[in-house]
Design a protein around this motif. Sequence first.
Motif, PDB file in Angstrom:
ATOM      1  N   ALA A  57      -1.485  14.855 -25.776  1.00 22.16           N
ATOM      2  CA  ALA A  57      -0.368  14.544 -24.866  1.00 22.16           C
ATOM      3  C   ALA A  57      -0.451  13.532 -24.087  1.00 22.16           C
ATOM      4  N   LEU A  58      -1.812  13.247 -23.424  1.00 21.69           N
ATOM      5  CA  LEU A  58      -1.806  12.138 -22.356  1.00 21.69           C
ATOM      6  C   LEU A  58      -1.716  10.692 -23.492  1.00 21.69           C
ATOM      7  N   THR A  59      -2.287  10.675 -24.544  1.00 23.12           N
ATOM      8  CA  THR A  59      -1.990   9.389 -25.294  1.00 23.12           C
ATOM      9  C   THR A  59      -0.532   9.285 -25.716  1.00 23.12           C
ATOM     10  N   LYS A  60       0.363  10.214 -26.129  1.00 22.96           N
ATOM     11  CA  LYS A  60       1.526  10.339 -26.333  1.00 22.96           C
ATOM     12  C   LYS A  60       2.328   9.648 -24.944  1.00 22.96           C
ATOM     13  N   THR A  61       1.878  10.158 -23.937  1.00 17.98           N
ATOM     14  CA  THR A  61       2.930  10.073 -22.695  1.00 17.98           C
ATOM     15  C   THR A  61       2.475   8.557 -22.364  1.00 17.98           C
ATOM     16  N   LEU A  62       1.171   8.028 -22.525  1.00 20.61           N
ATOM     17  CA  LEU A  62       0.901   6.631 -22.037  1.00 20.61           C
ATOM     18  C   LEU A  62       1.820   5.844 -23.270  1.00 20.61           C
ATOM     19  N   PRO A  68       6.213  -1.415 -25.138  1.00 20.54           N
ATOM     20  CA  PRO A  68       6.184  -1.432 -26.170  1.00 20.54           C
ATOM     21  C   PRO A  68       4.780  -1.911 -26.871  1.00 20.54           C
ATOM     22  N   PRO A  69       4.265  -1.747 -28.081  1.00 16.90           N
ATOM     23  CA  PRO A  69       3.248  -2.135 -28.477  1.00 16.90           C
ATOM     24  C   PRO A  69       2.896  -3.662 -28.402  1.00 16.90           C
ATOM     25  N   LEU A  70       1.835  -4.104 -28.435  1.00 12.26           N
ATOM     26  CA  LEU A  70       1.601  -5.705 -28.509  1.00 12.26           C
ATOM     27  C   LEU A  70       2.067  -6.406 -29.601  1.00 12.26           C
ATOM     28  N   TYR A 120      -8.555   3.641 -21.463  1.00 11.57           N
ATOM     29  CA  TYR A 120      -7.646   3.466 -22.327  1.00 11.57           C
ATOM     30  C   TYR A 120      -8.078   2.666 -23.197  1.00 11.57           C
ATOM     31  N   ASP A 121      -8.060   2.715 -24.499  1.00 10.86           N
ATOM     32  CA  ASP A 121      -8.071   1.813 -25.720  1.00 10.86           C
ATOM     33  C   ASP A 121      -6.729   0.845 -25.672  1.00 10.86           C
ATOM     34  N   VAL A 122      -6.451  -0.109 -25.251  1.00 15.86           N
ATOM     35  CA  VAL A 122      -5.488  -0.967 -25.346  1.00 15.86           C
ATOM     36  C   VAL A 122      -4.929  -1.074 -26.710  1.00 15.86           C
ATOM     37  N   LYS A 123      -6.048  -1.751 -27.505  1.00  8.95           N
ATOM     38  CA  LYS A 123      -5.768  -2.338 -28.736  1.00  8.95           C
ATOM     39  C   LYS A 123      -5.337  -1.180 -29.665  1.00  8.95           C
ATOM     40  N   ASN A 124      -5.865   0.072 -29.791  1.00 10.88           N
ATOM     41  CA  ASN A 124      -5.771   1.047 -30.496  1.00 10.88           C
ATOM     42  C   ASN A 124      -4.639   2.267 -29.842  1.00 10.88           C
ATOM     43  N   GLU A 125      -4.214   1.902 -28.686  1.00  8.89           N
ATOM     44  CA  GLU A 125      -3.293   2.554 -28.054  1.00  8.89           C
ATOM     45  C   GLU A 125      -3.439   4.190 -27.758  1.00  8.89           C
ATOM     46  N   ARG A 126      -4.892   4.349 -27.416  1.00  9.46           N
ATOM     47  CA  ARG A 126      -5.180   5.775 -27.327  1.00  9.46           C
ATOM     48  C   ARG A 126      -6.159   6.019 -26.178  1.00  9.46           C
ATOM     49  N   ALA A 127      -6.053   7.126 -25.623  1.00  8.25           N
ATOM     50  CA  ALA A 127      -7.006   7.443 -24.462  1.00  8.25           C
ATOM     51  C   ALA A 127      -8.470   7.495 -24.929  1.00  8.25           C
ATOM     52  N   GLU A 128      -9.441   6.929 -24.395  1.00 11.82           N
ATOM     53  CA  GLU A 128     -10.729   6.844 -24.937  1.00 11.82           C
ATOM     54  C   GLU A 128     -11.443   7.717 -24.168  1.00 11.82           C
ATOM     55  N   HIS A 129     -11.284   8.129 -22.886  1.00  9.68           N
ATOM     56  CA  HIS A 129     -12.208   8.861 -22.164  1.00  9.68           C
ATOM     57  C   HIS A 129     -11.748   9.448 -20.737  1.00  9.68           C
TER      58      HIS A 129
END
Length: 172
Positions: A57-62, A68-70, A120-129
């Motif tokens: 849910a946090l990843t989707k919200t972010l 938009p993606p890079l 947050y992993d910017v390249k892969n667009e996901r919460a890391e920790h």
Amino acid sequence: MQRLLAQVISCSFLSEPTISYEGLCDSLEERSGVDLTPQALCGRMNSDGAVQFMEAALTKTLRETVGPPLTAQEAAWLAPFPRVLLQDSSQIEVNEALTEAFKGSGGNASTASVKIDFSYDVKNERAEHIAIRQGTDSDQGFATDVLARVRKGDLIIRDLGYFSLAPLLKSC
């Protein structure tokens, strides 16, 4: 059901920070007609599935709020790195009944506060920790935590509050 639980948990805590499991169950029943015991709710909230759901849910919200993606041009400088981790923390004052678990600074501030450290992993667009600690913990104390999660070739970007020689010396 997961969506309902997320709504009830977040909305109920916003309006009543010290709400009990029983109060959360009452709120869940009022909003949706779902009858759940406090013990069952506790079991669901403390399960691995709940952690995975909240991370998703946090990843989707972010993804939806960051922008938009890079573009290919913007991402070109990221090519050498498998992951690009942005790390920062935020501190939130909480109800003083939580002082024993989450110490705050006191004085004009609350005696209870929570510090949330997030990568947050910017390249892969996901919460890391994500780590939740007491408000008196310094960012520098989080500096070595990343060593357990970092992979060869990762780029970590964070502010000077995290500066510590220990992680640099361990990586040599």
